[in-house]
Scaffold this motif. Sequence first.
Motif, short mmCIF file in Angstrom:
data_model
loop_
_atom_site.label_atom_id
_atom_site.label_comp_id
_atom_site.label_asym_id
_atom_site.label_seq_id
_atom_site.Cartn_x
_atom_site.Cartn_y
_atom_site.Cartn_z
N UNK A 149 0.96 -1.19 -0.12
CA UNK A 149 0.05 0.04 -0.01
C UNK A 149 0.73 1.32 -0.08
N UNK A 150 1.85 1.25 0.70
CA UNK A 150 2.93 2.45 0.80
C UNK A 150 3.40 2.76 -0.60
N UNK A 151 3.88 1.46 -1.24
CA UNK A 151 4.40 1.60 -2.55
C UNK A 151 3.43 2.50 -3.46
N UNK A 152 2.30 1.98 -3.49
CA UNK A 152 1.28 2.31 -4.24
C UNK A 152 0.85 3.85 -4.09
N UNK A 153 1.07 4.18 -2.75
CA UNK A 153 0.77 5.52 -2.57
C UNK A 153 1.93 6.71 -2.94
N UNK A 154 3.00 5.86 -3.09
CA UNK A 154 4.18 6.73 -3.54
C UNK A 154 4.32 6.73 -5.17
N UNK A 155 3.66 5.90 -5.67
CA UNK A 155 3.71 5.71 -7.21
C UNK A 155 3.35 7.02 -7.95
#
Length: 336
Positions: free
Chosen positions: A179-185
Amino acid sequence: MKIAREGSLADGRLVCRDMARGCVAGWLSYKLRDRYILMAEHTVVEDAYQGQGLARELVEALVALCRERKVLLEPVCSYVERMAIRRLDWQDLLEAGDRAPEILAWLEEEGDEERARMLGRYFKTGVGEYAHGDRFAGISVPKLRALLKELGPLSLGTIESLITNPLHDARWLGFVALVQRACGATSSQTREQLCQYYLDRVDYCNNWDLVDSSAPTILGLHLLDLPSDERLQRLLELIKEDHLWRQRIAVVATLGLIRRGSYSEAIELSIRLRNHRHDLIHKASGWMLREVGKRDRALLLHTLYLYALELPRTTLRYAIERLSDEDRRHYMTLRR
């Protein structure tokens, strides 16, 4: 020689200066991608300073910067890549690196057997229940979130090991790290890739807390990149499969759309799934209808006017939680 940083973390370089001569001896440029990944682009050492180890010092300074700012390292530069491969103590910064062993050791040490037994009952891990056989370390969500904050962004190698682990707490960490990676994409292509990675591992997302912690962001953000008709089609593809967790992921993902003002998908799925056999779908559908009603009461009431008699009692009860006492009594009376 002195190494200093020029520019920002988003787009800058590390510069090695010869203070005696007042000139630049070498530099390493970098750019931040998707908030959590620092791309090492070029390493340059001027001819007069070749063979003095300046390139190594620049890369070591970049690694220190990654650790300080809690970002991962992507060695686009061939020199940085060759150096990173040789350094075992840098592997946790690379996408293929795996920090899962140290995380699992922490879960083992911090686990609480009594809490684990309680969670096993709460999340229905008994024979014949939807999470039969799932195992817990017994660690609270706030404590898990504090661990993720301390660790910083996790590599996909670490996320993969956590997501595929039989321990529920490890899978929770893996999906929330995703989720954190998706938020940063920062690109739709990256969000789509992360979403596909997520859906390819849906069998590991096998309890409602894992779904609810991940679907609104990972699938929800991808859906927002699509035209409205394609969003619904993507969700319908998920619910047509006889797979409880894919279906709940589809329903709960509409929360990401609701938060951004798109309500039709949640309503359409709640109607199409009104005859579903499982109460986890009834609860999720009712939850989404309630979220729609918090933002557009008239739309919720119109939906209830058309379908209140057909919705499962659980869905209806969740949907009307924010209505007045009088309205709630009215709708529940209809279902007696």
